[in-house]
Design a protein around this motif. Sequence first.
Motif: not given
Lengths: 203, 239
Positions: B20, B24, B27-28, B31, B34-35, B38-39
């Motif tokens: 897991v 994770l 994924a972190a 992404l 992109l995050q 956005n910020r």
Amino acid sequence: MNIKKYLGPLSKDNPILVQVLGVCSALAVTAQLKPAVVMALSVTIVCAMSNFVISLIRNTIPPRIRIIVQLIIVAALVIVVDLVLQAYVYDISKMLSVFVGLIITNCIIMGRIEAFALGNPPIPSLIDGLANGMGYGAVLVIVGAVREFFASGSLWNYQLIPESWYVENGGFYLNNGLMSIPPMALILVGLLVWIHRSTTKQA
Amino acid sequence: MKNFSNRYIFIYISVLVLVVAVLLSVAAVSLKPLQKENREKEKIAQILQAAGYTDIQGDILVKYREVAEVINIPQEGSKDSLSLIKIKNQKDGSYNYVISLEGKGLWGPLWGYICIGEDGNTVKGAVFAHKGETPGLGAEIEKPKFANTFIGKMLFDENGEFVSVKVVKGGVANSTINPIHGVDAISGGTVTSNGVDKMLYNCLSKYVPFFQFLKQEPTADLDNVNSEIEEVSENNINE
């Protein structure tokens, strides 16, 4: 496969209206339609995927630590959903704020894993998760739509009530501010439960 | 029910946690760009909003590059320079200065942007944001209704002393503070309001030499702003 059995959560066994699970988030994120829809999708995905994964490994999980295993899987899925929302729909992820993280404590998800996924094969578990998520989502969307329409005269941020109707523009119409606060969501859910109970035959 | 040994349980949970954790992390990391974007966009939108840009057509990044530029002012006795953003005001076309603010509220960080006019004194606009203030109480600071009360306030009193803009509990009208230096605090959001007050004072006080320089020469050429600011601040010390 008996399809009727799986459609229960949409109406007869609706998680919110009948089992009264997951009400907290239903009150918090339904001030507008958009966050309500995103929240409904998020919960549906988490519920279906966690049911599916747990069901896949159900025979290997030692019963003594099964709650821990379930929590790890659900938490991981919730974090992934949160990350995806932050990356693709940042505005909405800000609106939902802590409530995405709190999907993990949504009783519907742990409830379906315990009650269904641990004892059934993966595909039926997946469908069960989807149905429960949609049953939850349907209520969220109804409450969200009613609240947004009466609180700001719009749906999905499209203004439906003409600006010229408003008092400040010389019209007669005023938004109902009460609709934008959580107590009104509780009353709406209560009304939905009432309508639902009186129209659905008891099994 | 099958009986699992302790050994199995330990190995099972360790492997599960590892798997897991790896998923994770992937994924972190994937992404993150992109995050971040956005910020960054949100920050720029807030800066533009503080400078009076309300409806922006097209890409905000393009608009931002068109109207704004970052200025760095070296600080005496420190390696870090103060930075601020010179921006053209949408309403009157004058050059304004946007300063970023950072502080803390009741539950977490507060931040925002304040736009100061070319006289180095008048507030032209403000935007506030927060991490997790109480909705309906402290969280009201992010509403334009609160932020717009800052418009037209003055940072310096008639003697040229820096007083910042005070956020006054119980209302400016009921206090001894000159209404030109104060705005009403939010009812039920005292800790957050005090946080905004402190944030404004702490962040803006660092820029006082710059504001004093602007006051003297509002239309000065900013290319040689640095040396002149040093002069101004030295004069103040001598006085």
